[in-house]
Write an enzyme that holds these catalytic residues in place. Structure first.
Site: not given
Length: 596
Positions: A387-388, A391, A394
């Site tokens: 998940h991190e 980010h 991105h």
């Protein structure tokens, strides 16, 4: 990792390298001094922002100053997060915060001054060749202009700002400080005090009577305060109506969506499409009942474990490898960037004494992103890493492709990249799992994410919409009205196969998000967009990967809805939500097969 280490004892390869932002304290101090010296430049531009050249100078100064303060603040704050008890970095963070206020004040004239220009003058700026790099910023300003008031009115509204915080502040105090829950008996026969944190643990207890006791104790406590909390929530709705009317928006909903330029259809589509998919949710409730082996499924059974805890021991090194394997469909370029993150000091891995809890991805433009973890050797921590890093990558892609201003993406987009990573990882784990117990554990983990992130948040979003629409139509909102609306929604969302306990009618009273109005729908749209992306990537391969990497490189260079549509996920249609629902339906079918 048994005992918690002191920060100084953590192996360097498990620490992030903040020297990539500033080589040492001296470099930070120098940047701080340089920034302070830049601020008087703003004074020279005041009152002159009526030519393209002056506006360009102001924007360039804004960018230089903002980038510098961001780096100063992020560096200090991240050092503080390594060990929150360290006084040096507490002081440094405070110092950066104070300078940040000075920066905001020094530049506060820029937007109002440009907005005081006529529409024709703004149009000229938009077309000016020297301002093409700032075209999107100017377009946004022009769009906002319709809702900006006169200087005197804006000054008055600023004064009202403190008052408008009251409903949220009062609810926070009541909920976190004054509300006391009774003691209940746990599974060992001990009397324990019920708290917010323990409530979640009790709801996940395999012992049904413990879940029921906690559930009834929590909602009877809120029921005793229902008049006060209803008054607080109604005050928040009235505050929203005041702002929407004063700023000339058609409704509170449209005012809330305006900042991200999200059409109202996106919100209503989400609710309508989820309504159409409720039979799948109802099937899941039937399956839950069967898996729990109960005659009746109650509201306090929704978080109960469906399969015995399947122990998945996954070390950090294994987690890195499995995440990389799961993200293989995103192609070589993405994997190379992921490995860069793994190997070049982006990640702070383990817990240490005084370290901030939880996980996040953060950083400053001009250096690579950073990720804070508190890794435990389990499935949850592996998903947190995926998940991190979603980010982080991105930000990495958008920062490398775009100028500072255009690289900043909205919250509407933020959760998409992180959740796409999770969806791809889950698909990989499910495909390679051969143990039926492990498979069932993964399926229930994933199905519950759909239930809590898509269905539950959409139900919250619908509650907010109904409550505001009623108020705007001049209808009452008594505690009984709020409870009835909320109870009816629960019946609709959970279906006939479930006993919707009367106590749940008070749940609206404990949701803090209702004081940050029309926000929760972003969880559901983000999760749906991500599920749609992952489905396209897995089914189409390279063309979908190219579109997705294009999405990552778009940052905030256009309106969120346009960025997603270009990449193949058009949130103004029901399609992405339907795609997500088809993934959910497949999960339920697989679970049904395994329980035959």
């Amino acid at each position: 990792m048994q005992e918690v280490l002191k920060r100084s004892e953590v192996a360097p390869e498990h620490c992030w390298n903040l020297n990539d932002m500033f080589a040492d304290q001296q470099a930070w101090d120098q940047a701080y001094t340089d920034l302070k010296a830049m601020l008087p430049e703003a004074e020279q531009l005041k009152g002159k922002l009526n030519t393209a050249e002056a506006v360009k100078q102001a924007f360039e100064l804004e960018d230089r100053v903002s980038m510098q303060i961001e780096r100063l603040y992020v560096y200090a704050h991240m050092h503080q997060d390594e060990d929150t008890t360290n006084p040096t970095y507490q002081a440094l963070t405070q110092k950066a915060k104070k300078l940040s206020v000075d920066v905001s004040q020094a530049l506060s004239f820029v937007t109002p001054e440009i907005l005081s220009l006529s529409d024709a003058e703004l149009e000229q700026l938009l077309e000016a060749p020297e301002l093409q790099a700032y075209r999107f910023t100017l377009q946004e300003m022009k769009r906002e202009k319709a809702h900006i008031l006169t200087e005197a009115e804006e000054a008055l509204l600023a004064q009202v700002g403190n008052l408008s915080q009251a409903p949220q502040t009062i609810f926070g105090m009541l909920n976190n400080a004054d509300l006391k829950f009774p003691n209940i008996i746990d599974e060992h026969g001990n009397e324990v005090e019920l708290t917010h944190g323990r409530y979640v643990q009790f709801l996940e207890s395999p012992h049904r009577e413990v879940r029921e006791r906690a559930f009834k104790a929590v909602y009877s406590t809120y029921a005793r305060q229902k008049n006060t909390i209803a008054a607080t929530l109604t005050a928040n709705v009235n505050k929203n109506m005041f702002y929407s009317r004063v700023r000339k928006y058609p409704s509170v909903l449209e005012m809330s969506l305006y900042g991200d330029n999200i059409p109202k259809d996106v919100y209503t589509n989400l609710i309508d499409t989820i309504h159409e998919s409720l039979p799948i949710m109802h099937r899941y409730m039937e399956l839950r009942k069967k898996l729990l082996g109960v005659d009746e499924l109650h509201m306090y059974d929704l978080f109960a474990p469906l399969v015995e805890e399947f122990n998945m021991d996954i070390t950090y090194e294994q987690a890195k490898q499995i995440v990389a394997d799961g993200l293989q469909p995103l192609g070589e370029d993405y994997l190379n960037s992921l490995n860069k993150g793994y190997n070049e000091g982006w990640i702070d891995v383990y817990e240490n004494e005084g370290k901030r809890t939880g996980a996040y991805s953060w950083g400053a433009y001009g250096t690579h992103p950073y990720v804070l973890l508190n890794h435990k050797d389990n499935l949850n921590s592996m998903f947190t890493l995926a998940h991190e890093m979603g980010h982080a990558l991105h930000s990495y892609y958008s920062d490398n492709a775009l100028s500072y201003r255009d690289a900043q993406y909205t919250i509407f987009l933020a959760e998409v990249a992180s959740t796409t990573n999770e969806a791809l990882l889950m698909d990989y784990l499910l495909k390679k799992s051969t143990d039926p117990k492990e498979k069932m554990y993964l399926l229930t983990y994933y199905a519950d994410q759909f239930r809590t992130t898509v269905f539950r948040q959409t139900m919250f979003a619908e509650f907010e919409m109904i409550v505001h629409a009623r108020s705007e139509a001049g209808e009452s909102l008594t505690p009984q009205d709020l409870s009835q609306i909320y109870y009816d929604l629960n019946v609709k969302y959970h279906g006939e196969g479930m006993v919707v306990d009367q106590d749940i009618e008070m749940e609206w009273a404990r949701i803090p998000h209702f004081y940050n109005s029309f926000y929760v729908y972003k969880y559901a749209t983000g999760f749906s967009a991500a599920t749609s992306f992952s489905k396209q990537i897995l089914e189409e391969g390279q063309p979908a990967v190219d579109r997705y990497l294009g999405f990552l490189q778009s940052g905030g260079s256009d309106y969120s809805i346009n960025i997603l549509a270009k990449a193949g996920v058009d949130m103004s249609t029901p399609e992405p939500i339907r795609e997500a629902m088809s993934v959910f339906e497949n999960l339920i079918s697989e679970m049904e097969q395994l329980t035959k």
